[in-house]
Design a protein around this motif. Sequence first.
Motif, PDB file in Angstrom:
ATOM      1  N   VAL A 292      25.408  64.480   0.490  1.00  0.00           N
ATOM      2  CA  VAL A 292      26.786  64.738   0.913  1.00  0.00           C
ATOM      3  C   VAL A 292      27.609  63.533   0.475  1.00  0.00           C
ATOM      4  N   LEU A 293      28.525  63.772  -0.442  1.00  0.00           N
ATOM      5  CA  LEU A 293      29.280  62.688  -1.059  1.00  0.00           C
ATOM      6  C   LEU A 293      30.749  62.806  -0.699  1.00  0.00           C
ATOM      7  N   LEU A 294      31.311  61.716  -0.163  1.00  0.00           N
ATOM      8  CA  LEU A 294      32.728  61.678   0.184  1.00  0.00           C
ATOM      9  C   LEU A 294      33.464  60.912  -0.903  1.00  0.00           C
ATOM     10  N   PHE A 295      34.338  61.588  -1.581  1.00  0.00           N
ATOM     11  CA  PHE A 295      35.037  61.006  -2.725  1.00  0.00           C
ATOM     12  C   PHE A 295      36.277  60.270  -2.254  1.00  0.00           C
ATOM     13  N   GLY A 296      36.271  58.938  -2.435  1.00  0.00           N
ATOM     14  CA  GLY A 296      37.427  58.136  -2.050  1.00  0.00           C
ATOM     15  C   GLY A 296      37.226  57.466  -0.704  1.00  0.00           C
ATOM     16  N   LYS A 297      36.524  56.349  -0.689  1.00  0.00           N
ATOM     17  CA  LYS A 297      36.182  55.657   0.558  1.00  0.00           C
ATOM     18  C   LYS A 297      37.426  55.287   1.367  1.00  0.00           C
ATOM     19  N   GLU A 298      38.460  54.807   0.684  1.00  0.00           N
ATOM     20  CA  GLU A 298      39.676  54.390   1.394  1.00  0.00           C
ATOM     21  C   GLU A 298      40.287  55.546   2.174  1.00  0.00           C
ATOM     22  N   TYR A 299      40.344  56.707   1.559  1.00  0.00           N
ATOM     23  CA  TYR A 299      40.907  57.874   2.241  1.00  0.00           C
ATOM     24  C   TYR A 299      40.070  58.247   3.461  1.00  0.00           C
ATOM     25  N   TRP A 300      38.755  58.377   3.269  1.00  0.00           N
ATOM     26  CA  TRP A 300      37.907  58.865   4.348  1.00  0.00           C
ATOM     27  C   TRP A 300      37.817  57.885   5.508  1.00  0.00           C
ATOM     28  N   GLN A 301      37.787  56.603   5.206  1.00  0.00           N
ATOM     29  CA  GLN A 301      37.743  55.627   6.297  1.00  0.00           C
ATOM     30  C   GLN A 301      39.070  55.555   7.043  1.00  0.00           C
ATOM     31  N   LYS A 302      40.138  55.954   6.386  1.00  0.00           N
ATOM     32  CA  LYS A 302      41.439  55.974   7.041  1.00  0.00           C
ATOM     33  C   LYS A 302      41.577  57.167   7.987  1.00  0.00           C
ATOM     34  N   VAL A 303      41.069  58.335   7.570  1.00  0.00           N
ATOM     35  CA  VAL A 303      41.283  59.549   8.365  1.00  0.00           C
ATOM     36  C   VAL A 303      40.169  59.802   9.377  1.00  0.00           C
ATOM     37  N   ILE A 304      38.966  59.238   9.152  1.00  0.00           N
ATOM     38  CA  ILE A 304      37.854  59.447  10.097  1.00  0.00           C
ATOM     39  C   ILE A 304      37.180  58.105  10.370  1.00  0.00           C
ATOM     40  N   ASN A 305      37.132  57.739  11.623  1.00  0.00           N
ATOM     41  CA  ASN A 305      36.478  56.484  12.009  1.00  0.00           C
ATOM     42  C   ASN A 305      35.048  56.801  12.456  1.00  0.00           C
ATOM     43  N   PHE A 306      34.157  56.883  11.484  1.00  0.00           N
ATOM     44  CA  PHE A 306      32.770  57.202  11.791  1.00  0.00           C
ATOM     45  C   PHE A 306      32.118  56.105  12.633  1.00  0.00           C
ATOM     46  N   GLU A 307      32.475  54.855  12.346  1.00  0.00           N
ATOM     47  CA  GLU A 307      31.878  53.748  13.097  1.00  0.00           C
ATOM     48  C   GLU A 307      32.275  53.799  14.567  1.00  0.00           C
ATOM     49  N   ALA A 308      33.481  54.320  14.848  1.00  0.00           N
ATOM     50  CA  ALA A 308      33.900  54.472  16.246  1.00  0.00           C
ATOM     51  C   ALA A 308      33.013  55.479  16.967  1.00  0.00           C
ATOM     52  N   LEU A 309      32.606  56.535  16.257  1.00  0.00           N
ATOM     53  CA  LEU A 309      31.703  57.516  16.869  1.00  0.00           C
ATOM     54  C   LEU A 309      30.364  56.872  17.220  1.00  0.00           C
TER      55      LEU A 309
ATOM     56  N   PRO B 112      39.324  64.252  -0.926  1.00  0.00           N
ATOM     57  CA  PRO B 112      40.347  64.229   0.124  1.00  0.00           C
ATOM     58  C   PRO B 112      40.931  65.614   0.375  1.00  0.00           C
ATOM     59  N   GLY B 113      41.015  65.955   1.643  1.00  0.00           N
ATOM     60  CA  GLY B 113      41.521  67.277   2.004  1.00  0.00           C
ATOM     61  C   GLY B 113      41.934  67.326   3.458  1.00  0.00           C
ATOM     62  N   GLY B 114      42.342  68.503   3.894  1.00  0.00           N
ATOM     63  CA  GLY B 114      42.857  68.691   5.242  1.00  0.00           C
ATOM     64  C   GLY B 114      41.893  69.421   6.154  1.00  0.00           C
ATOM     65  N   PHE B 115      42.446  70.287   7.008  1.00  0.00           N
ATOM     66  CA  PHE B 115      41.635  70.971   8.016  1.00  0.00           C
ATOM     67  C   PHE B 115      40.453  71.721   7.395  1.00  0.00           C
ATOM     68  N   GLY B 116      40.708  72.469   6.309  1.00  0.00           N
ATOM     69  CA  GLY B 116      39.630  73.256   5.711  1.00  0.00           C
ATOM     70  C   GLY B 116      38.499  72.383   5.201  1.00  0.00           C
ATOM     71  N   THR B 117      38.856  71.302   4.511  1.00  0.00           N
ATOM     72  CA  THR B 117      37.839  70.387   3.992  1.00  0.00           C
ATOM     73  C   THR B 117      37.064  69.735   5.124  1.00  0.00           C
ATOM     74  N   LEU B 118      37.785  69.302   6.174  1.00  0.00           N
ATOM     75  CA  LEU B 118      37.132  68.670   7.316  1.00  0.00           C
ATOM     76  C   LEU B 118      36.193  69.648   8.021  1.00  0.00           C
ATOM     77  N   ASP B 119      36.637  70.876   8.170  1.00  0.00           N
ATOM     78  CA  ASP B 119      35.818  71.903   8.812  1.00  0.00           C
ATOM     79  C   ASP B 119      34.521  72.095   8.054  1.00  0.00           C
ATOM     80  N   GLU B 120      34.615  72.250   6.742  1.00  0.00           N
ATOM     81  CA  GLU B 120      33.425  72.497   5.933  1.00  0.00           C
ATOM     82  C   GLU B 120      32.522  71.270   5.883  1.00  0.00           C
ATOM     83  N   LEU B 121      33.129  70.084   5.824  1.00  0.00           N
ATOM     84  CA  LEU B 121      32.340  68.850   5.815  1.00  0.00           C
ATOM     85  C   LEU B 121      31.568  68.683   7.111  1.00  0.00           C
ATOM     86  N   PHE B 122      32.249  68.816   8.248  1.00  0.00           N
ATOM     87  CA  PHE B 122      31.580  68.584   9.524  1.00  0.00           C
ATOM     88  C   PHE B 122      30.563  69.669   9.846  1.00  0.00           C
TER      89      PHE B 122
END
Length: 297
Positions: free
Chosen positions: A245-262, A219-229
């Motif tokens: 590519v492993l996202l640690f903490g499914k609850e966090y990532w599904q809350k902040v990014i709606n991949f299924e919406a994309l 879980p992280g903010g702008f910097g983490t999102l930038d590097e991930l994307f």
Amino acid sequence: MKDLDISETVFPTAEEDAGAAKRVPDTPQTRSPSYRLAYADKDFLLREELRPVRLQLELLKPELLQQEHGIEATIVIFGSTRIPEADKAAEDLRQAEEKLGQQPEDPELILAVRIARSIVTKVRYYDEARKLANLITRQSEDAGLGKMVVITGGGPGIMEAANRGAWDAGGESIGLNIVLPREQCPNRYITPELNFQFHYFAVRKMHFLMRAKALIAFPGGFGTLDELFETLTLIQTRKVKTVPVLLFGKEYWQKVINFEALVSEGTIDPADVRLFRYVETAEQAWAAITGFYQPTS
């Protein structure tokens, strides 16, 4: 008779010439900036027109030093600078609640307490990052994967935890720091000889991926999102080879990014959500990495 070393160049080294250049008479001509050797002239190197040269130097320095240390494979660990170990998070919450008790109607203090409580719920990620880096450092060679070195952004929080885990295991780890308007000190667990500082974000991000065999985003903010994307984009467009590519903490990532919406909006392909997977523990993450490189028959 002394053997002739034919590998020696007939030209003086840059260091020898730099020393010789200092041993000249002091005259108006030798004091002029134009007389300085170009590579020893800091004012010249910092000129706007020299940006391409500085980019090249920033690319080369970490590359050459990593080569000298025999580093061929890395595992990248990203995550928030704001997630500390448990004791620090608990103390930050205590201080925030104490201030709120003195001014209970202050909206900024109310928000500060809410944020501090949220951070306390995330301290397990510090522990898992530390544990994962320890596993990588201790077990990568035994698992037949060769020496894998943990690499982080070199700062506090999750990055500190990862460098700390490698340090706990008695291994090396890398920190790629960036110059920021506010002072940032590298965490004390980075191997000193592998602690780099960058001016250019683009070159820094390139170094994250040049030897990467896996990327783990906590879980992280702008910097983490930038590097991930950026990583997902490079894999999606096949500009880099596929790595875990492993996202640690499914609850966090599904809350902040709606991949299924994309996917449902048609802006990414359904297969693109398979470029990454969720994990919850260091053991799961390590199993995903080893399973990728040593799939069971």
